[in-house]
Scaffold this active site. Structure first.
Site, PDB file in Angstrom:
ATOM      1  N   LYS A  70       0.808  -1.230   0.000  1.00 37.18           N
ATOM      2  CA  LYS A  70       0.000   0.000   0.000  1.00 37.18           C
ATOM      3  C   LYS A  70       0.844   1.285   0.000  1.00 37.18           C
ATOM      4  O   LYS A  70       0.423   2.291  -0.546  1.00 37.18           O
ATOM      5  CB  LYS A  70      -0.958  -0.001   1.190  1.00 37.18           C
ATOM      6  CG  LYS A  70      -2.112  -0.994   1.021  1.00 37.18           C
ATOM      7  CD  LYS A  70      -3.107  -0.854   2.153  1.00 37.18           C
ATOM      8  CE  LYS A  70      -4.362  -1.650   1.875  1.00 37.18           C
ATOM      9  NZ  LYS A  70      -5.436  -1.344   2.810  1.00 37.18           N
ATOM     10  N   ASP A 107     -10.596   3.159   1.167  1.00 38.06           N
ATOM     11  CA  ASP A 107     -11.010   2.610   2.470  1.00 38.06           C
ATOM     12  C   ASP A 107     -11.857   3.615   3.252  1.00 38.06           C
ATOM     13  O   ASP A 107     -12.830   3.241   3.915  1.00 38.06           O
ATOM     14  CB  ASP A 107      -9.793   2.212   3.311  1.00 38.06           C
ATOM     15  CG  ASP A 107      -9.175   0.903   2.836  1.00 38.06           C
ATOM     16  OD1 ASP A 107      -9.892   0.101   2.206  1.00 38.06           O
ATOM     17  OD2 ASP A 107      -7.975   0.696   3.087  1.00 38.06           O
TER      18      ASP A 107
END
Ligand code: ATR
Length: 277
Positions: A70, A107
């Protein structure tokens, strides 16, 4: 010339076999009658950038990235969303026709959309939010709450130094309290959000006094194995509103799907059942 090649996307991680994303995106592709395929690809940390370059040259529309990529995903991008920058990590990459990489982090979007889908009148501006944990998932939740105008966010983490680092990263817009004050902080909060791995597979769980959970609070757990964590069970027993982690997983997939495949997918009970199998 008519080009009928399938759209291609993937999720890159290590490990990757546990990921529910392929099942979800391939379900959406089928539902929307799109000629496309979404595949899991196991990629070692050092191989990330060259894998991305290969996928771009093979004509992929983009990828999701998960642990441990990420941070690299944000670093290699040509452009990135403000949300990805504030979280310091990306989970969605979109490749342009000019072979440029755009990084986003969905997210935060998934977290908010999931709660609002169940409780449309939920207003994080009201009351305090207590966020348990100070890792990547916590960053996304904090960014989400701040973007919704939350004025009081209290972060508690077993390792308090990590929470203090987050406070600096988020320009002192959050406060930090000791893990040992959990019960009293929870007792005066409107939102209680677990972003730690505590509660996964029922092994250990957030050490909270059930009586400290306010009845009018919203209790949210990012853990979705099991779906009803012990924390959510405590919240339910108190009569609080609860939101599980599978919903966030489903909603965070929407922006990527839209960008790669050009249609808006639906989060449904049928999808939830498929992902729970
Ligand atoms: P993620 O990206 O999913 O947030 P992470 O960055 O590894 O994962 O963060 C894991 C979080 O779970 C951290 O806040 C971690 O606390 P520490 O910073 O003290 O390690 C928390 N966590 C994991 N196991 C825990 C435990 N047994 N008790 C309390 N917190 C725990």
């Amino acid at each position: 010339m008519y080009d009928n090649r399938p759209f291609l996307a993937a999720v890159l991680g290590n490990p990757i076999s546990h990921s529910k994303s392929p099942r979800m995106h391939n379900y959406w592709l089928k539902k929307n009658r799109i000629n496309g395929y979404y595949m899991p690809i196991k990629v070692k940390l050092g191989d990330f950038e060259k894998t991305i370059k290969s996928l771009i040259s093979m004509g992929f529309s983009g990828v999701n990235v998960t642990i441990p990529h990420k941070l690299s995903a944000l670093e290699i991008a040509d452009e990135s969303s403000e949300t990805a920058q504030s979280i310091g990590a990306a989970n969605t990459l979109i490749f342009s026709k000019e072979k440029k990489i755009y990084a986003d982090n969905t997210d935060a979007y998934g977290f908010i959309r999931n709660i609002k889908s169940k409780f449309p009148n939920w207003d994080p501006k009201k009351g305090a939010s207590v966020v348990l944990g100070a890792g990547g998932a916590s960053r996304a939740v904090i960014a989400a709450l701040l973007s919704e105008g939350s004025r009081k966010i209290i972060v508690l983490n077993r390792t308090i130094e990590k929470a203090e680092e987050l406070k600096i990263e988020f320009n002192n817009k959050i406060s930090v309290e000791s893990w040992s004050h959990l019960d009293e902080i929870v007792a005066s909060s409107s939102n209680i959000i677990n972003t730690t791995s505590l509660g996964m597979n029922n092994e250990t769980f957030v050490p909270i006094d059930p009586k400290s959970i306010p009845k009018e609070a919203l209790v949210s757990d990012l853990v979705y194995t099991p779906l009803k964590t012990k924390l959510l069970k405590l919240g339910q027993d108190r009569g609080s509103k609860t939101v599980d982690g599978l919903g966030m997983l489903m909603y965070q997939g929407i922006p990527g799907f839209e960008a790669w495949f050009g249609q808006t997918p639906l989060v449904t009970e049928e999808l939830r059942k498929i992902l729970m199998k």
